[in-house]
Design a protein around this motif. Structure first.
Motif, mmCIF file in Angstrom:
data_model
loop_
_atom_site.group_PDB
_atom_site.id
_atom_site.type_symbol
_atom_site.label_atom_id
_atom_site.label_comp_id
_atom_site.label_asym_id
_atom_site.label_seq_id
_atom_site.Cartn_x
_atom_site.Cartn_y
_atom_site.Cartn_z
ATOM 1 N N VAL A 1 10.436 28.197 37.792
ATOM 2 C CA VAL A 1 9.525 27.702 36.976
ATOM 3 C C VAL A 1 8.006 27.537 37.591
ATOM 4 N N TYR A 2 8.063 27.095 38.956
ATOM 5 C CA TYR A 2 6.853 27.077 39.699
ATOM 6 C C TYR A 2 6.151 28.326 39.773
ATOM 7 N N ALA A 3 7.045 29.552 40.012
ATOM 8 C CA ALA A 3 6.538 30.901 39.782
ATOM 9 C C ALA A 3 5.825 31.269 38.474
ATOM 10 N N ALA A 4 6.676 30.781 37.425
ATOM 11 C CA ALA A 4 6.168 31.119 36.066
ATOM 12 C C ALA A 4 5.008 30.475 35.681
ATOM 13 N N THR A 5 4.777 29.356 36.326
ATOM 14 C CA THR A 5 3.534 28.607 35.876
ATOM 15 C C THR A 5 2.354 28.929 36.640
ATOM 16 N N THR A 6 2.561 29.215 37.938
ATOM 17 C CA THR A 6 1.415 29.539 38.907
ATOM 18 C C THR A 6 1.044 30.809 38.852
ATOM 19 N N VAL B 1 -7.581 33.545 37.985
ATOM 20 C CA VAL B 1 -8.411 33.435 39.118
ATOM 21 C C VAL B 1 -8.866 34.944 39.484
ATOM 22 N N LEU B 2 -7.810 35.837 39.707
ATOM 23 C CA LEU B 2 -7.996 37.160 40.279
ATOM 24 C C LEU B 2 -8.860 37.808 39.071
ATOM 25 N N LYS B 3 -8.631 37.853 37.922
ATOM 26 C CA LYS B 3 -9.315 38.675 36.918
ATOM 27 C C LYS B 3 -10.748 38.249 37.043
ATOM 28 N N GLY B 4 -11.057 36.991 37.296
ATOM 29 C CA GLY B 4 -12.587 36.756 37.233
ATOM 30 C C GLY B 4 -13.133 36.310 36.121
ATOM 31 N N ARG B 5 -14.291 36.075 36.058
ATOM 32 C CA ARG B 5 -15.093 35.457 34.929
ATOM 33 C C ARG B 5 -15.188 36.609 33.872
ATOM 34 N N ARG B 6 -15.197 36.076 32.628
ATOM 35 C CA ARG B 6 -15.475 36.903 31.634
ATOM 36 C C ARG B 6 -16.008 36.081 30.325
ATOM 37 N N ALA B 7 -16.769 36.779 29.487
ATOM 38 C CA ALA B 7 -17.268 35.934 28.406
ATOM 39 C C ALA B 7 -16.480 35.161 27.749
ATOM 40 N N ALA B 8 -16.668 34.237 27.243
ATOM 41 C CA ALA B 8 -15.950 33.120 26.431
ATOM 42 C C ALA B 8 -15.609 33.846 25.124
ATOM 43 N N ALA B 9 -14.319 33.819 24.747
ATOM 44 C CA ALA B 9 -14.166 34.000 23.366
ATOM 45 C C ALA B 9 -14.102 33.140 22.562
ATOM 46 N N PRO B 10 -14.361 33.575 21.121
ATOM 47 C CA PRO B 10 -14.451 32.563 20.100
ATOM 48 C C PRO B 10 -13.075 31.550 20.014
#
Lengths: 180, 314
Positions: free
Chosen positions: B32-37, B44-53
């Motif tokens: 469960v921990y792995a599935a939630t983390t 976090v790794l994907k980084g920031r992107r513009a907020a979707a509507p």
């Protein structure tokens, strides 16, 4: 004087007023021996057999180190039952032995006199406990016996006893309410 | 796994079930921990992107939340069921034969009594519980003062000893050996030094042990032990301790019958060797400060014989 100075003085005085009660757990050598009694006042010896030799304990007849000491009174309460003092004195009301809660002290109420009563024994049935019990434990019993008789400060004598409570706690009981 | 007081090294059925349950909970938690983390790391790794509507993919998001909640509830309910099943299995006291061993915890030692319908065959000892291996043994749990708790990690989980109440538990050791246990409920100054040993014997050996324990001590074997017995009877010892056959009947402290055959002193505080026994008698407060045995001012010429006498009580 500024507020800060006044506050500093107040804190220092308050800290100096702290007085933690001393618990005598690591008892000194002189107090852990059986008292040095040159004579007994009773032929009754707990356990039956006479002691091997006269004890080497100091302070047999000195000043009680545990006056007003709550820990000592509490330990004395446990020892009172463990050594079966309650067998003759009940829990202070007396029976075979005289009551210890009243104001009638046959052999004296000072800590020194009670020490002698316990250590040397007394005529008519009080065994000579000083043949077996170490000095510091006799002083703890002295403190407890005095507390039973209302002679120790109320703050040192706990309101709760070790056994089931059936009446008003001891320190709350007025002195006139006990046996005469 | 092996290990002293290691609950994951079970040597009995109760500990076995408890260890099994522990591993089930552990691995479920890992998954469960792995599935939630993992999604968190991904984000976090994907980084920031513009907020979707806000309402984009609303239906997908609702579905994900719904499925995740359902899965969590299902997992938790299953674990509750498993836990309850194990709990009822290990507290099942039916069909255990024999009179229960009586344990009376005091500050800070264990009084162990093997009752018998014939009182003269009752055995009282302290701090060591001997049982036959591969046999379910019921234990009565009582306390004289405050709440303690009986815990032998290799054999069984905790059961409290509550003053004014008799609790019941059972243990079983699958093979002979010595298992260490501890008091598991804070009970005062020396709670940390209130341990005990459970010694499992082969059933025939256990019967021999019972028979040996029933015998009172005889005459001391030599002069040194005789002097030791005299010291024991003439000093404060008899006020608190019992040795059957030595005219000592104190009931305040642990029973010292067959003390020489015990492995430890002072509720598993010290090993039972002549040297440690001497140090313990003269000043037990050094090892277990606050314990109920007072330091005794015995001269060395009395301590030696006394130790010899006590160690001779096999």
């Amino acid at each position: 004087m500024s507020v800060r100075t006044a506050a500093a003085i107040f804190v220092i005085l308050a800290l100096a007023a702290c007085q933690r009660e001393k618990r005598d757990i690591h008892v000194g050598r002189d107090k852990r021996a059986v008292p040095a009694l040159t004579y007994r006042e009773s032929d009754l010896i707990p356990g039956g057999r006479p002691p091997l030799e006269i004890g080497r304990g100091g302070n047999a007849g000195g000043v009680s180190p545990y006056e007003g000491n709550a820990y000592a009174i509490s330990e004395g309460e446990k020892l009172f039952v463990n050594y079966n003092c309650s067998g003759c004195h009940s829990l202070g009301g007396g029976g075979i032995g005289p009551a210890l809660m009243d104001r009638n002290w046959i052999y004296g109420e000072s800590p020194e006199q009670i020490f002698q009563s316990i250590a040397r024994g007394r005529p008519n049935g009080m065994p000579a406990w000083g043949t077996r019990v170490p000095v510091f434990q006799i002083w703890q019993l002295v403190a407890y016996v005095r507390a039973m008789g209302g002679l120790e400060p109320k703050s040192a004598k706990g309101a709760r006893s070790d056994s089931l409570s059936t009446s008003t706690p001891r320190p709350r009981r007025p002195a006139e309410d006990v046996l005469q | 796994m092996t290990g002293l007081q290691n609950m994951l090294a079970p040597f009995g059925p109760i500990a076995g079930w408890e260890a099994w349950l522990w591993w089930v909970l552990f691995w479920v938690s890992v998954v469960v921990y792995a599935a939630t983390t993992a999604p968190l790391f991904y984000a976090v790794l994907k980084g920031r992107r513009a907020a979707a509507p806000a309402n984009e993919n609303a239906r997908v998001k609702t579905a994900v939340i719904g499925w995740a909640t359902g899965a969590s509830a299902l997992i938790l309910l299953t674990l509750v069921g498993v836990s309850a099943a194990v709990g009822s299995r290990i507290s099942d006291l039916h069909a255990i034969e024999g009179i229960p061993i009586s344990l009376n915890a005091q500050q800070w030692w264990w009084e162990v009594v093997y009752p018998n319908p014939d009182p003269s065959l009752t055995i009282t000892t302290a701090n060591e519980i001997h049982i036959p291996a591969r046999t379910k043994v019921k234990i009565d749990l009582r306390s004289s003062d405050v709440i303690h708790s009986f815990w032998v990690p290799n054999l069984a989980g905790k059961r409290d000893l509550i003053p004014g109440r008799v609790n019941l538990t059972w243990i079983q050791a699958d093979r002979p050996g010595t298992y260490r246990g501890q008091c598991a409920e804070f009970c005062g100054y020396q709670h940390a030094h209130m341990s005990f040993l459970v010694v499992a014997h082969e059933p025939e050996e256990f019967q021999l042990w019972l028979a040996q324990q029933r015998q009172a001590t005889g005459e001391p074997a030599d002069d040194m032990q005789r002097k030791g017995r005299q010291v024991f009877q003439s000093r404060a010892c008899i006020l608190c301790h019992t040795i059957s056959g030595a005219q000592a009947y104190g009931t305040v402290g642990p029973n010292l019958n067959h003390f020489g055959s015990r492995q430890t002193i002072g509720a598993a505080t010290l090993p039972n060797t002549p040297e440690k026994l001497g140090e313990w008698i003269v000043d037990s407060q050094r090892f277990k400060p606050g314990n109920r045995m007072p330091p005794l001012d015995l001269p060395p010429e009395e301590v030696g014989p006394l130790v010899a006498y006590l160690e001779s009580l096999k």
